[in-house]
Design an enzyme around this catalytic site. Sequence first.
Site, PDB file in Angstrom:
ATOM      1  CG  ASP A 181      -2.459   4.941   4.737  1.00 35.66           C
ATOM      2  OD1 ASP A 181      -3.237   4.162   4.132  1.00 35.66           O
ATOM      3  OD2 ASP A 181      -1.751   5.772   4.148  1.00 35.66           O
ATOM      4  N   GLY A 182      -3.601   4.255   9.238  1.00 31.92           N
ATOM      5  CA  GLY A 182      -3.356   3.892  10.629  1.00 31.92           C
ATOM      6  C   GLY A 182      -3.906   2.516  10.960  1.00 31.92           C
ATOM      7  CG  ASN A 237       4.328   3.831   7.320  1.00 33.92           C
ATOM      8  OD1 ASN A 237       4.313   3.090   6.338  1.00 33.92           O
ATOM      9  ND2 ASN A 237       3.398   4.734   7.529  1.00 33.92           N
ATOM     10  CD  GLU A 238       6.910   6.664  10.256  1.00 36.63           C
ATOM     11  OE1 GLU A 238       6.111   6.457  11.207  1.00 36.63           O
ATOM     12  OE2 GLU A 238       6.534   6.854   9.085  1.00 36.63           O
ATOM     13  NE  ARG A 277      26.884  17.982  16.964  1.00 38.21           N
ATOM     14  CZ  ARG A 277      27.858  17.487  16.189  1.00 38.21           C
ATOM     15  NH1 ARG A 277      27.807  17.636  14.871  1.00 38.21           N
ATOM     16  NH2 ARG A 277      28.872  16.854  16.737  1.00 38.21           N
ATOM     17  CB  VAL A 328       5.694   0.965   2.197  1.00 38.89           C
ATOM     18  CG1 VAL A 328       5.944   0.645   3.650  1.00 38.89           C
ATOM     19  CG2 VAL A 328       4.198   0.938   1.898  1.00 38.89           C
ATOM     20  CB  THR A 341       3.746   8.495   0.801  1.00 34.30           C
ATOM     21  OG1 THR A 341       3.339   7.194   1.259  1.00 34.30           O
ATOM     22  CG2 THR A 341       4.315   8.384  -0.597  1.00 34.30           C
ATOM     23  CB  ALA A 342       3.980   8.127   6.370  1.00 32.90           C
TER      24      ALA A 342
END
Length: 342
Positions: free
Chosen positions: A112-113, A186-187, A214, A224, A227-228
């Site tokens: 995936d990377g 992803n994020e 906080r 997508v 799931t990471a």
Amino acid sequence: MNNSWSCPQVSILMADDTKLSSTDASTPQPMTGSRLCPGNPVTESLRIAVVGPEEVLETKPLANEIQNLLTALGHDVETMLAARTAWDPSLKKESASNITHDADLVIVLGGDGSILRTARWMGYQQTPVLGVNLGRLGFLADFSPNEVGMAISELIAGRFRLVEHMMFETCVLRENEMVASDLGLNETSLLAGPPFSLFEVELHVDDELATIYRGDGLIISTPVGSTAYNMSAGGPIVRKSLEAFIFTPLNPHTLTHRTVIDTASRNYSLVIPSPNNGSSCVVDGRLLLSLKAGDKVRISRAKPKFCLIETNQHGYYSTLRDKLAWGGDIQNTSSEIECREV
């Protein structure tokens, strides 16, 4: 390549397994530059790019095998195997960019990377991707090396789906000037960092203060990407075809703080009033920049869509079952491959 090419009138299978006519407004049309069309056998020579990390031993022999197979079928194939550091869009040469931008299909070897790096490398000209897993779980790199021949046969026969996934843009404003931006899949993660004291993030939705987190940080994930890092932090799994953002706090100091999911059509801003010396903004595992007091991070849905190829043998829930061992006795189909970061 003639980009005006379009699908003929056919009935195709959508990502949610709903059958629609290709004349329906909700039916995805072929992406710009690609002549792939679900439900239609390939009848002409395609331009195909095979890419992957050169550090992984299995990459080169598998790339050669795929190139020989596709060339024998009459398709034009270009291969680029390079170090992970070579996939930075700011470093690519014009000749290298053409390998994906002029292609009908990109076959990504790795994990995936590797797919995340390829999506970022393609930038705002996305080409459909078929992922071959040489890594660990492989939610995006869905096919094992043993399945490559089957996947290519299904694709040539038109028995596949083009499943679009939302991408996003992260922009950091400092004193009302943009100091950094990036395209992600992803994020985005806002991380407290050293000296690891309490980290505060203000979430504004459509310019209205929603809440103040906080804790150790905040993950803003796409479906997508659910799931990471999001899933590792206890966040929910969200169907990949949805367009939404998932806000998962990292070790929140307030027990009532839980993951929030909201539509991607909103405007999201995150203000960092008092970061630590080592606080940072990270996009898809890559450091975007170190944060300073008063920085505003804007997250928004991007125009390009990342497009993955799925066949009838690989669906959404079958992938979750295989990769997460749902049911307790389902084995990872690529478990024979040595685990590594690819």
